[in-house]
Each structure stands twice: as structure tokens, then as C-alpha cells.
Design a protein around this motif. Sequence first.
Motif, short mmCIF file in Angstrom:
data_model
loop_
_atom_site.label_atom_id
_atom_site.label_comp_id
_atom_site.label_asym_id
_atom_site.label_seq_id
_atom_site.Cartn_x
_atom_site.Cartn_y
_atom_site.Cartn_z
N ARG A 482 -14.07 -10.86 2.42
CA ARG A 482 -14.75 -11.39 1.06
C ARG A 482 -13.70 -12.34 0.59
NH1 ARG A 482 -15.86 -5.89 0.63
NH2 ARG A 482 -13.83 -5.66 -0.53
N LYS A 483 -13.76 -13.02 -0.73
CA LYS A 483 -12.72 -13.78 -1.15
C LYS A 483 -11.52 -12.99 -1.34
CE LYS A 483 -12.97 -16.93 -5.24
NZ LYS A 483 -13.67 -17.20 -6.34
N ASP A 484 -10.29 -13.67 -0.97
CA ASP A 484 -9.19 -13.17 -1.14
C ASP A 484 -8.79 -11.66 -0.41
OD1 ASP A 484 -8.72 -15.17 -2.84
OD2 ASP A 484 -9.20 -14.28 -4.54
N ALA A 485 -9.47 -11.56 0.48
CA ALA A 485 -9.44 -10.25 1.22
C ALA A 485 -9.08 -10.77 2.76
CB ALA A 485 -10.70 -9.44 1.09
N PRO A 486 -7.93 -11.04 2.97
CA PRO A 486 -7.63 -11.53 4.29
C PRO A 486 -7.80 -10.19 5.26
CG PRO A 486 -5.69 -11.34 3.13
CD PRO A 486 -6.84 -11.15 2.13
N MET A 487 -8.20 -10.37 6.44
CA MET A 487 -8.01 -9.33 7.44
C MET A 487 -6.87 -8.81 8.16
SD MET A 487 -11.93 -9.70 9.45
CE MET A 487 -11.81 -8.09 10.36
N PRO B 209 8.17 9.40 8.94
CA PRO B 209 7.84 10.86 8.58
C PRO B 209 6.50 11.28 8.65
CG PRO B 209 8.22 9.31 6.71
CD PRO B 209 8.45 8.58 7.76
N LEU B 210 6.32 12.56 8.77
CA LEU B 210 4.97 13.14 9.15
C LEU B 210 4.91 14.31 8.12
CD1 LEU B 210 2.12 13.88 10.78
CD2 LEU B 210 3.78 15.38 12.05
N TYR B 211 3.77 13.90 7.19
CA TYR B 211 3.32 14.70 5.99
C TYR B 211 2.51 15.73 6.47
CZ TYR B 211 7.02 12.06 3.39
OH TYR B 211 8.18 11.52 2.96
N LEU B 212 2.42 17.03 6.68
CA LEU B 212 1.37 17.93 7.17
C LEU B 212 0.80 18.38 5.85
CD1 LEU B 212 3.00 19.92 9.88
CD2 LEU B 212 1.59 17.93 10.12
N SER B 213 -0.63 19.00 5.96
CA SER B 213 -1.34 19.45 4.73
C SER B 213 -1.32 18.35 3.41
CB SER B 213 -0.78 20.75 4.28
OG SER B 213 -0.77 21.79 5.23
N THR B 214 -1.28 17.05 4.00
CA THR B 214 -1.29 16.13 2.90
C THR B 214 -2.40 15.02 3.42
OG1 THR B 214 0.89 16.17 2.85
CG2 THR B 214 0.18 14.49 1.76
N THR B 215 -3.06 14.56 2.32
CA THR B 215 -3.98 13.52 2.75
C THR B 215 -4.35 12.51 1.67
OG1 THR B 215 -6.50 13.44 3.69
CG2 THR B 215 -6.05 14.60 1.66
N VAL B 216 -5.02 11.36 2.13
CA VAL B 216 -5.23 10.16 1.18
C VAL B 216 -6.30 10.70 0.40
CG1 VAL B 216 -6.03 7.82 1.17
CG2 VAL B 216 -4.42 8.57 3.03
N VAL B 217 -6.40 10.42 -0.85
CA VAL B 217 -7.02 11.01 -2.01
C VAL B 217 -7.87 9.60 -2.66
CG1 VAL B 217 -6.58 13.40 -2.20
CG2 VAL B 217 -5.63 11.25 -3.74
N ASP B 218 -7.35 8.59 -2.59
CA ASP B 218 -7.63 7.39 -3.16
C ASP B 218 -7.44 6.15 -2.51
OD1 ASP B 218 -9.32 5.84 -4.99
OD2 ASP B 218 -7.77 6.06 -6.65
N ILE B 219 -8.30 5.05 -2.13
CA ILE B 219 -7.78 3.80 -1.78
C ILE B 219 -7.90 2.83 -2.73
CG2 ILE B 219 -8.55 2.06 0.10
CD1 ILE B 219 -9.53 4.46 1.78
N VAL B 220 -6.60 2.02 -2.73
CA VAL B 220 -6.66 1.05 -4.33
C VAL B 220 -6.75 -0.32 -3.61
CG1 VAL B 220 -5.13 0.48 -6.16
CG2 VAL B 220 -5.37 3.09 -5.46
N GLY B 221 -7.32 -1.21 -4.02
CA GLY B 221 -7.26 -2.56 -3.96
C GLY B 221 -8.65 -3.27 -3.66
N MET B 222 -9.13 -4.08 -4.63
CA MET B 222 -10.29 -4.78 -4.66
C MET B 222 -10.56 -5.73 -3.69
SD MET B 222 -11.26 -4.42 -8.81
CE MET B 222 -12.44 -5.78 -8.54
N LYS B 223 -9.24 -6.37 -3.30
CA LYS B 223 -9.38 -7.21 -2.37
C LYS B 223 -8.83 -6.88 -0.99
CE LYS B 223 -9.98 -10.58 -5.87
NZ LYS B 223 -9.36 -11.27 -6.78
#
Lengths: 502, 421
Positions: A482-487, B209-223
Amino acid sequence: MLYDVLIIGAGVIGCAIARELSKYSVKIGVVEKEPDVSFGTSSRNSAVLHSGINYLPGTGRAELDVKGNAMMDELCASLKVPLKRIGKLTVALKEEDLPGLYKQKNQGEANGTPGMELMDNDKMRTIQPGIEGILGLWTPTSAIISSFGLTIALAENAKANGVDFHLNSEVTAIEKGEDALTVVTSDGKRYSSRVVINSAGLHCDEVSAMAGFVGAKIWSCRGEYYVLDKRLNGSLKTLIYPVPGPNDPGLGIHLTPTVDGNILIGPSAAYITDPKESREDYRATHEIMEDLKREGLRLLPDLSASDFIRNFSGNRPKQTPPEKGGNADFTIEDVSEKVAPGKKIGFIHLLGMESPGLTSSPAIALKVKGMVEKHVALSPRTDFIAERPGFTGTFSELPLEQRMDLIRTEPEYGEIFCRCEQITKKEIRDAIENPMSVRTMSSIKYRARAMMGRCQGGFCVPRIVRMLRDEYGFNPEDYFVRKDAPMFAGRVRESARGGVSK
Amino acid sequence: MSEYDVVIVGGGPAGLAAAIAAKTSGCDDVLLIERDRILGGILNQCIHDGFGLHRFNEALSGPEYAARFIDQLRSLSIPTMQSSIVLDLSTKDGKPSLLVSRLGELVKISAKSVVLSMGCRERPRGALAIPGHRPSGVYTAGAAQNLINLENIMPGKRAVILGSGDIGLIMARRMTLEGAKVESVFEVLPWSSGLPRNIQQCLVDYDIPLYLSTTVVDIVGMKRLEGVKVAEVDKDRKQIPGTERFVPCDTLLLSVGLIPENELARGAGIAMSPITGGPLVDDTCMTSAPGVFSCGNALHVHDLVDWVSEEAERAGRSAAVYAGGKKTGSEKKTVQVRPGAGVRYVMPDHLVGDDAILAFRVLVPARNGKVQLVSRGVDGEKVIKEETHARLHPAEMIRIRVLPSEVSALGAGDVLEVRVP
């Protein structure tokens, strides 16, 4: 550039207005901040055409919904947009739901909803086997549609009829002249127009404020969805909704089949109240994802974890504040006198175009056309093109013989690019070479449906990336979701392809 | 409609080995259909070494391993249809037929027997239900491998890897070698899902590093992706409050499991295993549809390609026998095979022959663990074999050979159970 009419916002309503006005001899422009049409609320909803039972009689929502719904068969047929009249059952599960159900029926009667019928459980089960509930209201004109398909088709058809689309053009200021408004966009361009129509969705209050209109306020209210795998295609014969409570901001969490054969669970309704948060923050939240999963499992007990293939969110532009909830009526007003008193300038805004904005869109376009006519003479063109070329739906849904014939004339219909949805290279090519000249991955996705299947692009993305590079000269930095979202970050090695660098 | 004796669907390691085995066991009319432009399947993008240690006693790269089979296929003059995809498999009236699409044509092909060797695909983000935004920069590890190794495209510069499956580990090293900063690998389980040699060679050797029993709980970034929030989880995989932290990154690679590719099998109504995601087969690799065989990662996900080739040879031989009009198994009896305590699944589902290899995966890791082969019948339960394995690990498929004498000792209707007591 001087236009007769300039439309701000290329959602389904902006595009419907553009297409409607393109039937007349006027110069029309559309400015849109996103790189493509249908990138906001218009592509992020349940994609349902409503029958009119949900709206208070006498309101604009009631009138425009019923009218818009009735216009859709012809519109979708000429624009080749998938539409399925699968009807809807609004179901009372218990005694307490009955008053709400009767209220819907009464509203439907007052609003002119065609073909309504109350059904007992046995009758409901002839439509949806196994359905629970004591009484249901059947509305046969409820339908499912491709919402982004409709918006794109309206835009493409408008463009074919001479409408200018200025994408990637965010409005930053509106200046008043003697007989025109000048809309300034983020790229520094200026578009003057005798009439400006503000259909800016989640941002329409901000746009009206730029024109000098005081008092509009929009709240963004997020709705989250889960998309279910096509494995369940056919298990839902109709739309099934609970009876809504009086203060629900939406129609409640429900299952919605899509025209493509998936099922949606949702939407939730949560206002964005933090002023730091964008109105276009389409995040998925842990709590609501859990709620939707629970609700999905309650309604379809044999769902497995792998059936939940994706989630998405869409935000409603609401005029009612969080503490009030519910819905306000559409505000479709000619506010020229407030914006530019005594001048020959037109300014029309459309505020709070939440549900049933999609259903109402063609009727809204007609209404706005009537408002425009007060400012600009509209004489019908004789060369208006009403039809969009091609066929409705996807190639894979055509009968085998027809597919074999088409492959003979267009060999690339034989080359499968998306395995999950059986999308062909020809369909990807058509999507890449779309009339709007937009080449983001999301644009290709909305047009060809690639990347929407169960592998979520694992198979087709590398193929599309390669095709864009080999046949359209893309460099790694040219790919955007999308806009400003480079792959991509660039090439692994600049020298790897014969020293080519950029 | 063209007709063949044996049609192989998929030209990766499984399909290649199956085609060669079908031809060398006497079937002259074999066709291999591959959806990609070139043969070799996923091996083409696996430019690291370590393939063929068991089969060739050499550490080959993926393309080298594939080339050995492609060369043999060519020398046997086995015809192939490339850039061709099978859209539909039908087994109506016990006669398999396929609908194949490719540039310029959509054709029907019928076969006396079919081998399904379509491999597997990666589990996408949607199936993980990670909350957050939908930015660019989130890829499956295999997609990133394809981009870097085959397309000369760098997906990002600062990466986090979720899941310690082998492809994720390989990609941690690959991204590092190509100049990206790999922050960490996070694994929700208390143990790694990858092979021990990959943990050593891809993470430890590069200080990732490898972290066990750990996971991603949120993905941040609108673009574009800006970072991920990670948190530790308890034994029920529930997030432990207070352990949340933000890791800035522009790329998230997912290596969180592989799903056998079985749209064709499902479409044909073939009985499937809910555990493996592949068809239920006998020891000749025949599915519930007579004349349709399955092998390789389409049958169950393997950790070593060597065993894919071996299994596929069995499927190819059986398909040739079936196409020749002979029975693929004995008529005497069918013995059900079942996973017992501590075992996730056992392959095959049932035995019709006299000699079989049972392949299985354990549920939890163990050192010096015992594995028992137990027969259960009208006479009660009998341990017919017991082995001690220095290392039992869910990431590693374990194989036990069942000898003809052991099979013949079983009565009809007996159940053979593999368990980790």
C-alpha cells in the motif's frame, strides 16, 4: 485544472457519484489520498446489500438503502460485479428478542422492503438446515456483493467516460475564489472546481473544516473480522443475523458468506477514542479475535484452527459519539451557503456514511446529482458507455467448455498463478494493467483475488513479483503493498544481475 | 483425453523418486506433471548443504540433490509436463483422471494409477492469529528464501524470526550472511522445532539468540513493519504478564509449521488424517482411493529429504504394480497401525504387506528413551520389539523396520501400536 465537479474521496460513494455524473456533459475530477480507489471503508466491510428493515422510517438511510438495493441488479450486470441475492434471516432466539424482530418487520413495511416473510423454525430450516430460533424474518432482497469489486468497477467505468482520477493526492487545503473552490493536494497540485463534493469517509469532517464548515465531527469505530477458509463454502445458505439491540453501534457479530465462497465472522464495534490513534488504524486485537473465534465456533461447531485464514478490520465513519452509540442518519447536505455565502460555488458533503452506505451508493449518487444540478447544468451525453467489458466473477468459475475456449484465444488463461483460488496469469495481467494504472500489491489483490486464498500469497507472490520484474521492469524498491509500505529492502547483490543498479 | 499408466503429480524430490521407481520397476508409460517451470521443487531454493547424508553419504546442496534425480529421470526418458498444474483429480468408477491447466490448454488426462507428491506449504500468518497491524515486511521463511536465493531480492535489513522450524533457522543464517541483522529467533514451545545440527550451525555459530517459550504477541506498524512485541508463555502457551517487550525490526519471518498440500486429495474425497494433514495410506502408500498413492511431504511432513525419496520410491513401485493390474499388498490381512502413549502419529495407517517401515514422531523430547512396538489382539497385548534411542525429539522423524517374521506373527484384525512408555 478547472472542473465542473471535483469529488474528494474514491470510496464506493465517491466513485458512484463520479460514475453517475459522467452520464452528463460536465468535467469531473476525483482526488484520493490513497494510491488506489476502495482502499478505506469501502473494501473493509461485510459486503452485504441490506433490505431496509434496520432503519428508522423517514430517514435518509431507510429511503436510500431500499432505493439503492433495487438499483443494484442492473448496475452490477452492466459493470460485471458479482452479486448474489441469497436473502437474510433475522432470527429471534428467545421470547425477549421478539419485540425487536417485530420492530424490524414494521420498519421494513414502512420503508418498502420487498418480499418480507415471518418464518417459524420449520420454515427457516427449509432455507438453512439446522438453524435454531423461534421466529425469523426473511428478507429476500438481502444480498452479498464484492464491495471492492463494485467500487473498482464504478471507478473504471467513470474513467472510461472521461472522469479524471488523481490518486496519491491528499487534500491539504481548500481555497475560496469568486466562482470556484481550489483544492490543494499533498503533491502541491491545485484543482479548481465550481462544485466540490466531499465524500472523504473517515476524514470528511476534516475536509469540510478545510472548506470553512464548522461543526462536523466524525468518530472512527473499528470492526474486526475473521475470514474463514473456502472449505466451508456452501454451509451457509443465507445471511443469518441476530436481532440487534437498541444501542448496538452495528448489526452484531454474525457470519456472512462472501461472493467468493469464504465466510466472514464479525464485525465487532469498538470506537477509536485515543486521539493519538489514527482513524485508519486497522489493527486486530487479541480480545476481539478471541471473541470472534468463540462466536464462530458457537455458530459453526466443526470449525478447526486452520479454517481461520486471516483477519482484517474496517472502520466506520460515525457521527454518534462513543458515549451515545447507535447510529445517526446520513448527512448529505448542500452547505454552499455556509461555506461560501453569496458566491457561485457549490459544496456538498456526505457525513457519517457508514452502513448502509454500500447498498445506498447508487441512490446517493442520484440524490447528489440532484444537488449538483442546482449549480451546474447537466445535459445528458449520447456517448455514455454503460457497460464494462469482460465477464462477471473469476475465470475458474466459468463452465469447463467456456474456459477451454477462452484459453485457446488467450493462452495465459491456462497458466495458474494462484493455486488456492485458481487465478490465472491472464487475470493477474489484467489486474496489473488495470485502467486506473495502479500497481500496488493490494491493487492486484483486490482486482484478481490473488493472495486472498488459504496460503495467503505464499504461492503466488513470488510469481507476481517475478512477472512485475521480468515483464514490467520493476526494481525491488518499486514494490509496495500500500502507500508507504514497501515490500523489499533492495537487491541482495547489486552485481548479481550483470551489474545493474539503480 | 490422453492416457498413461502412471501419472505423478509434482516434480519435487518425492515426485522425481516416484517417477524413477515406477519406470525402473517395469512401467514404461509414466508421466510426471510439475507446476513450476523447472523440476526439483523446493530443493531449488535450498542452496545450503546437508542433503543426502543418509542416501549418498554426502552433504549435497538442494539443487545438487535434485540434479541426481533429474539426470536419472532424463536418462530413463520419462516424459514431463512442466509449468502445468493439476486443477482436479477425479476417481469416479475407480478410474483416476486429472484436469491439467497450462499455457494455452486445459486438458484431461486419465491414468491407471496416480502418485500424489505435491509437497507442502507454509503455515501463513492468518493461521497463527497474531494480533496487531498488517504491515508489509511479514513473510514466511520459505518465501524469504525464494526471494533471496532465486530472485536476488532482499526482504529487509533487520529481522525477527518466529518459530524455530528448520527453514527459519536456515534463513536466520542466510539473512545474516547477506548483511541483515537477525535480532532473535522466538519459539513458543519449550523446545526447538528444528534439527539440532541447524540450531548449532545456523544460530549458535552466528550468535543469534533463540528464546524458547516466547512468542510474538503484537505486530506493530501501519505501513512497513516497525517491530514486534514478544512475551514469554507458560506451559499452556498463555502469555505470562509482565514479560512483554518490544523488539524493533523491519522484517518478521514466520517458520511455524508446514501443511501438506492436499486440495486434490480432498477434492477427490480421499480419507485424510486430521493429525498429519495427509491421506491415510497403507504400507504401499495407497490412499483410500484405489490406484491413488501419496508420498513425501504431501503425505506427512518430513525433516530429511533422504526419507522422502525412499518413501516416494515405495509409492512409485506400488503405482507401477497397480497399473500392471497386480495387487499391491497381500490379500491375507490388514493390520491397523496406531500411535500409543507419547506418539503423535505413525505412518502408515495400516499394513497390507509383509515388510514395512513405520515412521513416527514423538510428542515431547527425551534422552535415551524407549520405543516399543506392541501388538494388540484378541490374545491381549504383546511387546514385539523394544528399542532405546539416544535422542527422541518431536522435530525428528523416527523409523522402525517391521520384519516379515514380525508381521506374520500378527493375526488378522490385530492392531500394531508404537509407544514411548
